[in-house]
Design a protein around this motif. Structure first.
Motif, PDB file in Angstrom:
ATOM      1  N   ILE A 182      25.105  -6.302  36.560  1.00 54.57           N
ATOM      2  CA  ILE A 182      23.822  -6.835  36.142  1.00 54.57           C
ATOM      3  C   ILE A 182      22.997  -7.246  37.364  1.00 54.57           C
ATOM      4  O   ILE A 182      23.539  -7.707  38.375  1.00 54.57           O
ATOM      5  N   GLU A 183      21.679  -7.055  37.270  1.00 54.62           N
ATOM      6  CA  GLU A 183      20.800  -7.448  38.361  1.00 54.62           C
ATOM      7  C   GLU A 183      20.976  -8.939  38.665  1.00 54.62           C
ATOM      8  O   GLU A 183      21.189  -9.750  37.766  1.00 54.62           O
ATOM      9  N   LYS A 184      20.864  -9.273  39.943  1.00 54.86           N
ATOM     10  CA  LYS A 184      21.147 -10.636  40.388  1.00 54.86           C
ATOM     11  C   LYS A 184      20.310 -11.677  39.651  1.00 54.86           C
ATOM     12  O   LYS A 184      20.833 -12.704  39.208  1.00 54.86           O
ATOM     13  N   ASN A 185      18.999 -11.417  39.490  1.00 53.67           N
ATOM     14  CA  ASN A 185      18.146 -12.408  38.824  1.00 53.67           C
ATOM     15  C   ASN A 185      18.514 -12.563  37.349  1.00 53.67           C
ATOM     16  O   ASN A 185      18.465 -13.663  36.793  1.00 53.67           O
ATOM     17  N   LYS A 186      18.887 -11.451  36.710  1.00 51.54           N
ATOM     18  CA  LYS A 186      19.316 -11.528  35.310  1.00 51.54           C
ATOM     19  C   LYS A 186      20.618 -12.315  35.194  1.00 51.54           C
ATOM     20  O   LYS A 186      20.803 -13.107  34.264  1.00 51.54           O
ATOM     21  N   CYS A 187      21.514 -12.089  36.147  1.00 55.65           N
ATOM     22  CA  CYS A 187      22.793 -12.794  36.131  1.00 55.65           C
ATOM     23  C   CYS A 187      22.575 -14.298  36.253  1.00 55.65           C
ATOM     24  O   CYS A 187      23.185 -15.088  35.524  1.00 55.65           O
ATOM     25  N   GLU A 188      21.704 -14.697  37.155  1.00 53.52           N
ATOM     26  CA  GLU A 188      21.418 -16.123  37.331  1.00 53.52           C
ATOM     27  C   GLU A 188      20.826 -16.729  36.065  1.00 53.52           C
ATOM     28  O   GLU A 188      21.137 -17.865  35.695  1.00 53.52           O
ATOM     29  N   THR A 189      19.963 -15.948  35.381  1.00 54.76           N
ATOM     30  CA  THR A 189      19.364 -16.419  34.126  1.00 54.76           C
ATOM     31  C   THR A 189      20.435 -16.627  33.062  1.00 54.76           C
ATOM     32  O   THR A 189      20.451 -17.644  32.357  1.00 54.76           O
ATOM     33  N   ILE A 190      21.354 -15.675  32.953  1.00 62.93           N
ATOM     34  CA  ILE A 190      22.418 -15.764  31.948  1.00 62.93           C
ATOM     35  C   ILE A 190      23.349 -16.938  32.240  1.00 62.93           C
ATOM     36  O   ILE A 190      23.688 -17.722  31.341  1.00 62.93           O
ATOM     37  N   LEU A 191      23.768 -17.057  33.506  1.00 68.93           N
ATOM     38  CA  LEU A 191      24.714 -18.119  33.863  1.00 68.93           C
ATOM     39  C   LEU A 191      24.100 -19.506  33.740  1.00 68.93           C
ATOM     40  O   LEU A 191      24.826 -20.506  33.658  1.00 68.93           O
ATOM     41  N   SER A 192      22.765 -19.595  33.727  1.00 71.35           N
ATOM     42  CA  SER A 192      22.100 -20.894  33.569  1.00 71.35           C
ATOM     43  C   SER A 192      22.067 -21.351  32.113  1.00 71.35           C
ATOM     44  O   SER A 192      21.731 -22.494  31.825  1.00 71.35           O
ATOM     45  N   LYS A 193      22.403 -20.449  31.190  1.00 76.75           N
ATOM     46  CA  LYS A 193      22.389 -20.794  29.761  1.00 76.75           C
ATOM     47  C   LYS A 193      23.575 -21.678  29.432  1.00 76.75           C
ATOM     48  O   LYS A 193      24.601 -21.686  30.120  1.00 76.75           O
ATOM     49  N   ASP A 194      23.446 -22.444  28.334  1.00 75.79           N
ATOM     50  CA  ASP A 194      24.516 -23.355  27.931  1.00 75.79           C
ATOM     51  C   ASP A 194      25.800 -22.614  27.593  1.00 75.79           C
ATOM     52  O   ASP A 194      26.896 -23.108  27.845  1.00 75.79           O
ATOM     53  N   TYR A 195      25.677 -21.431  27.012  1.00 76.52           N
ATOM     54  CA  TYR A 195      26.856 -20.671  26.585  1.00 76.52           C
ATOM     55  C   TYR A 195      26.608 -19.195  26.906  1.00 76.52           C
ATOM     56  O   TYR A 195      26.286 -18.399  26.027  1.00 76.52           O
ATOM     57  N   PRO A 196      26.751 -18.792  28.180  1.00 78.73           N
ATOM     58  CA  PRO A 196      26.427 -17.420  28.577  1.00 78.73           C
ATOM     59  C   PRO A 196      27.227 -16.358  27.835  1.00 78.73           C
ATOM     60  O   PRO A 196      26.711 -15.277  27.537  1.00 78.73           O
ATOM     61  N   GLU A 197      28.494 -16.664  27.508  1.00 81.28           N
ATOM     62  CA  GLU A 197      29.312 -15.678  26.798  1.00 81.28           C
ATOM     63  C   GLU A 197      28.711 -15.342  25.433  1.00 81.28           C
ATOM     64  O   GLU A 197      28.731 -14.185  24.997  1.00 81.28           O
ATOM     65  N   LYS A 198      28.161 -16.357  24.771  1.00 80.02           N
ATOM     66  CA  LYS A 198      27.561 -16.149  23.461  1.00 80.02           C
ATOM     67  C   LYS A 198      26.330 -15.242  23.578  1.00 80.02           C
ATOM     68  O   LYS A 198      26.098 -14.364  22.744  1.00 80.02           O
ATOM     69  N   TYR A 199      25.559 -15.449  24.645  1.00 82.87           N
ATOM     70  CA  TYR A 199      24.371 -14.616  24.868  1.00 82.87           C
ATOM     71  C   TYR A 199      24.777 -13.160  25.094  1.00 82.87           C
ATOM     72  O   TYR A 199      24.151 -12.239  24.565  1.00 82.87           O
ATOM     73  N   ILE A 200      25.822 -12.935  25.882  1.00 83.81           N
ATOM     74  CA  ILE A 200      26.305 -11.570  26.133  1.00 83.81           C
ATOM     75  C   ILE A 200      26.766 -10.930  24.822  1.00 83.81           C
ATOM     76  O   ILE A 200      26.495  -9.754  24.558  1.00 83.81           O
ATOM     77  N   CYS A 201      27.447 -11.714  23.992  1.00 82.03           N
ATOM     78  CA  CYS A 201      27.901 -11.212  22.688  1.00 82.03           C
ATOM     79  C   CYS A 201      26.720 -10.786  21.823  1.00 82.03           C
ATOM     80  O   CYS A 201      26.768  -9.743  21.151  1.00 82.03           O
ATOM     81  N   GLU A 202      25.672 -11.586  21.817  1.00 79.24           N
ATOM     82  CA  GLU A 202      24.486 -11.262  21.017  1.00 79.24           C
ATOM     83  C   GLU A 202      23.864  -9.950  21.478  1.00 79.24           C
ATOM     84  O   GLU A 202      23.434  -9.119  20.659  1.00 79.24           O
ATOM     85  N   LYS A 203      23.812  -9.731  22.778  1.00 78.06           N
ATOM     86  CA  LYS A 203      23.263  -8.490  23.323  1.00 78.06           C
ATOM     87  C   LYS A 203      24.144  -7.290  22.942  1.00 78.06           C
ATOM     88  O   LYS A 203      23.645  -6.213  22.596  1.00 78.06           O
ATOM     89  N   LEU A 204      25.456  -7.476  23.000  1.00 73.97           N
ATOM     90  CA  LEU A 204      26.375  -6.402  22.606  1.00 73.97           C
ATOM     91  C   LEU A 204      26.280  -6.122  21.107  1.00 73.97           C
ATOM     92  O   LEU A 204      26.335  -4.961  20.676  1.00 73.97           O
ATOM     93  N   ASP A 205      26.130  -7.171  20.296  1.00 73.30           N
ATOM     94  CA  ASP A 205      25.964  -6.993  18.851  1.00 73.30           C
ATOM     95  C   ASP A 205      24.757  -6.119  18.546  1.00 73.30           C
ATOM     96  O   ASP A 205      24.803  -5.233  17.677  1.00 73.30           O
ATOM     97  N   MET A 206      23.671  -6.369  19.260  1.00 71.01           N
ATOM     98  CA  MET A 206      22.452  -5.581  19.058  1.00 71.01           C
ATOM     99  C   MET A 206      22.672  -4.120  19.459  1.00 71.01           C
ATOM    100  O   MET A 206      22.262  -3.201  18.755  1.00 71.01           O
ATOM    101  N   PHE A 207      23.343  -3.911  20.594  1.00 67.18           N
ATOM    102  CA  PHE A 207      23.555  -2.558  21.089  1.00 67.18           C
ATOM    103  C   PHE A 207      24.437  -1.753  20.135  1.00 67.18           C
ATOM    104  O   PHE A 207      24.197  -0.564  19.893  1.00 67.18           O
ATOM    105  N   PHE A 208      25.475  -2.403  19.580  1.00 66.32           N
ATOM    106  CA  PHE A 208      26.429  -1.705  18.717  1.00 66.32           C
ATOM    107  C   PHE A 208      26.156  -1.961  17.234  1.00 66.32           C
ATOM    108  O   PHE A 208      27.044  -1.763  16.393  1.00 66.32           O
ATOM    109  N   SER A 209      24.929  -2.379  16.900  1.00 65.61           N
ATOM    110  CA  SER A 209      24.612  -2.735  15.512  1.00 65.61           C
ATOM    111  C   SER A 209      24.793  -1.559  14.555  1.00 65.61           C
ATOM    112  O   SER A 209      25.202  -1.745  13.399  1.00 65.61           O
ATOM    113  N   ASN A 210      24.509  -0.346  15.018  1.00 59.41           N
ATOM    114  CA  ASN A 210      24.658   0.813  14.131  1.00 59.41           C
ATOM    115  C   ASN A 210      26.116   1.116  13.825  1.00 59.41           C
ATOM    116  O   ASN A 210      26.436   1.836  12.875  1.00 59.41           O
ATOM    117  N   LEU A 211      27.038   0.568  14.606  1.00 63.78           N
ATOM    118  CA  LEU A 211      28.470   0.758  14.370  1.00 63.78           C
ATOM    119  C   LEU A 211      29.091  -0.439  13.671  1.00 63.78           C
ATOM    120  O   LEU A 211      30.299  -0.452  13.412  1.00 63.78           O
TER     121      LEU A 211
END
Length: 325
Positions: A182-211
């Motif tokens: 992941i791009e450095k600035n995006k990584c810093e944004t994600i890691l600054s969130k209260d629960y970064p793992e949850k945010y990553i999960c939400e993004k993966l859910d969207m990507f694999f929503s058709n499955l």
């Protein structure tokens, strides 16, 4: 602490064969690794993936092994080998041997040095081996997630809006170890969130929503807290990994983008190549530092390294998204 390293690595069948030859793989328990029998590569959301499938038979593409387990197994094999708790500060070479000078005032004389001291190799610098450095501007982010259905021994590579992500099957039926580039600035944004793992999960859910494939964070793996790990993806390419009585192997000779998990497997092939080059040369009565060993290794490895570098670079630069977080 090695035992607290929860990360995993994919070993292809060639690497496993070498570890078998070295009697390392046999020391692993079946619970220490997860076979990979199917590989799926997703280019874009809602586009059918490329699939390689061996799940109907006993053959596998390789296996995912916990880093701590593999390192402990290798250290046991090296138990009888002399170790020096110091680092190299200088090196010289004459017609017969190379000398390594250590920071504890000791020195080591040897006919051949195999340097595997990583992508920031100190010995490579001391040997003045030219390096082409590549800064990707990306960070590797790794951790563990749970998915909504069994992984069925399937490894996934997906090119998402966040960046390329590899999902490796891990232990139980629905756990996966992910590595996200992941791009450095995006990584810093994600890691600054209260629960970064949850945010990553939400993004993966969207990507694999058709499955209808969903993900959720994991608090612990066994008794160890599941914390995200990260490291910068600064890559190196070395045209000539040899010099007088010295050979670079592994990340010291080439560091690739973690796409397709080929960095370690390329290093294992380096080991096979070195062994073959040495055995071939010794048959003719040459010593370990003979130029024939260096030339044989360079000839064998350079084309493979260039090919793998080109493939991973093409995938990375061709499919990496510039979308916002």
């Amino acid at each position: 602490n090695i035992d607290n390293d929860l990360r995993t690595t994919f070993y292809n069948q060639t690497s496993i064969d070498l570890l078998n030859k070295l009697e390392v793989w046999d020391s692993l328990k079946k619970s220490d690794y997860t076979n990979v029998k199917k590989i799926e590569v997703f280019g874009k959301k809602n586009v059918p993936p490329l699939i390689w499938d061996n799940s109907s038979g006993e053959e596998r593409f390789g296996a995912v092994v916990k880093n701590n387990v593999m390192l402990n197994s290798i250290f046991k094999k090296l138990n009888g080998i002399k170790k020096y708790e110091a680092y190299v500060t200088n090196t010289t070479c004459d017609k017969f041997e190379r000398t390594l000078y250590l920071n504890n005032k000791q020195s080591i004389k040897t006919t051949l040095v195999l340097s595997a001291d990583g992508k920031n190799s100190q010995l490579r610098k001391l040997l003045s081996i030219k390096t082409i450095a590549k800064k990707t501007g990306h960070i590797a982010l790794s951790g563990f997630l749970e998915q909504s259905r069994e992984h069925k021994f399937t490894a996934i590579q997906a090119f998402t809006d966040l960046g390329p992500i590899g999902l490796l099957p891990f232990e139980s039926k629905n756990k996966i170890n992910f590595v996200l580039s992941i791009e450095k600035n995006k990584c810093e944004t994600i890691l600054s969130k209260d629960y970064p793992e949850k945010y990553i999960c939400e993004k993966l859910d969207m990507f694999f929503s058709n499955l209808n494939l969903n993900f959720k964070p994991i608090k612990k793996i066994g008794n160890i807290s599941n914390a995200l790990s990260s490291w910068p993806l600064n890559l190196n390419f070395i045209i000539n990994p040899t010099t007088q009585r010295a050979i670079l192997i592994g990340d010291a000779a080439h560091s690739l983008h973690p796409l397709a998990g080929q960095g370690l497997n390329l290093a294992m092939r380096d080991c096979v190549s070195v062994i073959n080059s040495i055995e071939k040369s010794l048959k003719f009565g040459n010593d370990l530092g003979d130029i024939s060993i260096l030339e044989s290794y360079k000839k064998d490895r350079l084309s493979n390294t260039i090919a793998m570098t080109a493939i991973t670079d093409f995938l990375f630069y061709g499919f990496t998204s510039n979308s916002n977080v």
